[in-house]
Design a protein around this motif. Structure first.
Motif, mmCIF file in Angstrom:
data_model
loop_
_atom_site.group_PDB
_atom_site.id
_atom_site.type_symbol
_atom_site.label_atom_id
_atom_site.label_comp_id
_atom_site.label_asym_id
_atom_site.label_seq_id
_atom_site.Cartn_x
_atom_site.Cartn_y
_atom_site.Cartn_z
ATOM 1 N N THR A 225 13.770 -48.907 -16.748
ATOM 2 C CA THR A 225 13.151 -48.469 -17.851
ATOM 3 C C THR A 225 12.608 -46.987 -17.487
ATOM 4 O O THR A 225 12.524 -46.365 -18.590
ATOM 5 C CB THR A 225 11.745 -49.290 -18.228
ATOM 6 N N GLY A 226 12.352 -46.690 -16.223
ATOM 7 C CA GLY A 226 11.973 -45.397 -16.161
ATOM 8 C C GLY A 226 10.584 -45.076 -16.162
ATOM 9 O O GLY A 226 9.912 -44.060 -15.640
ATOM 10 N N ALA A 227 9.760 -46.582 -16.278
ATOM 11 C CA ALA A 227 8.326 -46.340 -16.256
ATOM 12 C C ALA A 227 7.933 -45.967 -14.949
ATOM 13 O O ALA A 227 8.183 -46.419 -13.964
ATOM 14 C CB ALA A 227 7.885 -47.563 -16.834
ATOM 15 N N GLN A 228 6.738 -45.198 -14.930
ATOM 16 C CA GLN A 228 6.246 -44.903 -13.907
ATOM 17 C C GLN A 228 4.823 -45.201 -13.574
ATOM 18 O O GLN A 228 3.881 -45.255 -14.505
ATOM 19 C CB GLN A 228 6.189 -43.379 -13.612
ATOM 20 N N ARG A 229 4.362 -45.602 -12.397
ATOM 21 C CA ARG A 229 2.954 -45.917 -11.958
ATOM 22 C C ARG A 229 2.544 -45.086 -10.548
ATOM 23 O O ARG A 229 3.252 -44.967 -9.750
ATOM 24 C CB ARG A 229 2.812 -47.449 -11.599
ATOM 25 N N THR A 230 1.437 -44.145 -10.903
ATOM 26 C CA THR A 230 0.953 -43.454 -10.232
ATOM 27 C C THR A 230 0.191 -44.265 -8.722
ATOM 28 O O THR A 230 -0.751 -45.095 -9.005
ATOM 29 C CB THR A 230 0.199 -42.491 -10.512
ATOM 30 N N LEU A 231 0.454 -44.003 -7.511
ATOM 31 C CA LEU A 231 -0.175 -44.568 -6.523
ATOM 32 C C LEU A 231 -1.490 -43.721 -6.347
ATOM 33 O O LEU A 231 -1.455 -42.739 -6.219
ATOM 34 C CB LEU A 231 0.674 -44.654 -5.424
ATOM 35 N N PRO A 232 -2.742 -44.643 -5.971
ATOM 36 C CA PRO A 232 -3.901 -43.949 -5.490
ATOM 37 C C PRO A 232 -3.452 -42.972 -4.206
ATOM 38 O O PRO A 232 -2.574 -42.977 -3.448
ATOM 39 C CB PRO A 232 -4.796 -45.086 -4.895
ATOM 40 N N GLY A 233 -4.404 -42.028 -4.115
ATOM 41 C CA GLY A 233 -4.403 -41.257 -2.871
ATOM 42 C C GLY A 233 -3.380 -40.178 -3.014
ATOM 43 O O GLY A 233 -2.902 -39.865 -3.816
ATOM 44 N N PRO A 234 -3.365 -39.328 -1.809
ATOM 45 C CA PRO A 234 -2.718 -37.908 -1.850
ATOM 46 C C PRO A 234 -1.161 -38.486 -1.880
ATOM 47 O O PRO A 234 -0.675 -39.526 -1.323
ATOM 48 C CB PRO A 234 -2.935 -37.431 -0.533
ATOM 49 N N ALA A 235 -0.463 -37.455 -2.317
ATOM 50 C CA ALA A 235 1.000 -37.514 -2.275
ATOM 51 C C ALA A 235 1.535 -37.509 -1.018
ATOM 52 O O ALA A 235 1.074 -36.935 -0.170
ATOM 53 C CB ALA A 235 1.661 -36.406 -3.272
ATOM 54 N N LEU A 236 2.606 -38.342 -0.884
ATOM 55 C CA LEU A 236 3.323 -38.701 0.284
ATOM 56 C C LEU A 236 4.098 -37.177 0.717
ATOM 57 O O LEU A 236 4.263 -36.404 -0.247
ATOM 58 C CB LEU A 236 4.354 -39.571 0.386
#
Length: 343
Positions: A225-236
């Protein structure tokens, strides 16, 4: 006791020795350790490939199969695939590779599998994607176990570079180049909005920087679907600090293993919790051959197998991050792969 722990060796294939000389090691041997490994009860297998050996380990039974394999006429990257009944070992250079049937000796590849270039797992067991060229035009071609063509996906002229091909975690192929990163498979070819940091069944991990590069986020992307979920914390850590190919997401989708290439050209291994976003960096001297399959998850997602820079196989406990050994004597290993109990 000592007798239970001792290995029982069964010779499957033998060759006559010369008088006065020690008999050569059998082409195929089986060792029964007498105990299971990693507390495993399911029937999956871990495979390791070295310069002259193919090793298959069945953790649930403690059975280890050693197969002598011929040297390859190439020192470059090698495609290492595990089919339901065989292993495929094929250099990306256009030199001969071979297949190793379970319990048997190496045999030559046939059909499109014998032509060199990248070879990657297809959408069904026994299917393999290969890169082919006709009239100067590259295509991604799906083959069956014998190397016969099933279908083909044309690649655009001046598009992604075929030699960047890597598995997309869902039976397709990722390709990257100056024009971006593309996912190719039975549904055709599509350009991605972000370059995956890790891939797995049905989902990818990436970093997005909307508007300002100092405000980046790690996102989990639904491949369909292309749907995105943002992970907690700083970007990798992300491009250009992370090498191609991308890392691998565990089968249960709970964690991802990613290699980071530092400015000092040192590799570090990250195991990322895909629920909390917690990033655990492991002190493990991983192999520098990132073009090869140097990491593999167990089908139950409890264990991550990693090839080190000295050809050893280390086992990472996914829940604790603890690093240990399989406890099985192995030759120098260059690549690892896993076969699920279902094949």
């Amino acid at each position: 006791g000592a007798a239970a722990a001792a290995a029982a060796v069964v010779v499957l294939v033998t060759q006559p020795g010369q008088p006065g000389q020690p008999a050569p090691r059998p082409a195929v041997t089986v060792t029964n350790l007498g105990h299971r490994l990693l507390g495993t009860t399911a029937g999956w297998e871990l495979f390791g490939r070295g310069p002259g050996e193919l090793v298959s380990i069945e953790p649930a039974t403690g059975r280890v199969t050693w197969t002598r394999v011929p040297a390859l006429d190439s020192s470059g990257p090698v495609s290492f695939l595990i089919d339901p009944h065989q292993a495929i070992i094929r250099p990306l250079d256009y030199v001969p590779g071979y297949r190793v049937p379970d319990g048997g000796s190496p045999r030559g590849l046939s059909g499109l599998l014998s032509q060199g270039g990248p070879a990657l797992p297809g959408p069904r067991p026994g299917q393999v994607w290969v890169l082919t060229t006709s009239v100067g035009r590259a295509s991604l071609t799906l083959t069956g176990p014998s190397g016969a063509q099933v279908t083909s996906v044309p690649l655009p002229a001046g598009g992604p570079l075929p030699l960047t091909a890597t598995a997309d975690g869902s039976g397709g192929v990722l390709l990257t180049g100056d024009s971006g990163t593309f996912d190719a498979g039975l549904g055709g070819l599509r350009r991605l909005s972000l370059e995956p940091l890790a891939v797995g069944p049905g989902r990818w991990l990436g970093v997005t920087c909307p508007g300002h590069h100092e405000h980046c986020h790690t996102v989990l992307v639904d491949r369909t679907t292309g749907a995105q979920r943002t992970l907690p914390g700083p970007a990798l850590p992300h491009a250009p600090m992370t090498p191609w190919p991308p890392g691998i997401i565990a089968p249960d989708g709970a964690a991802a293993a990613i290699l980071e290439l530092s400015r000092g050209y040192q590799l570090s291994l990250h195991v990322v919790d895909l629920r909390s976003g917690a990033d655990r960096v492991l002190n493990l001297p991983v192999s520098q051959d990132v073009d090869n399959e140097i990491m593999a998850w167990s089908p139950d997602s409890k264990w991550l197998f990693v090839v080190t820079d000295v050809g050893a196989v280390q086992v990472v406990n996914a829940s604790t991050g603890q690093v240990g050994s399989l406890g099985v004597p192995l030759p120098f290993i260059s690549q690892v792969a896993v076969r699920d109990a279902s094949g």
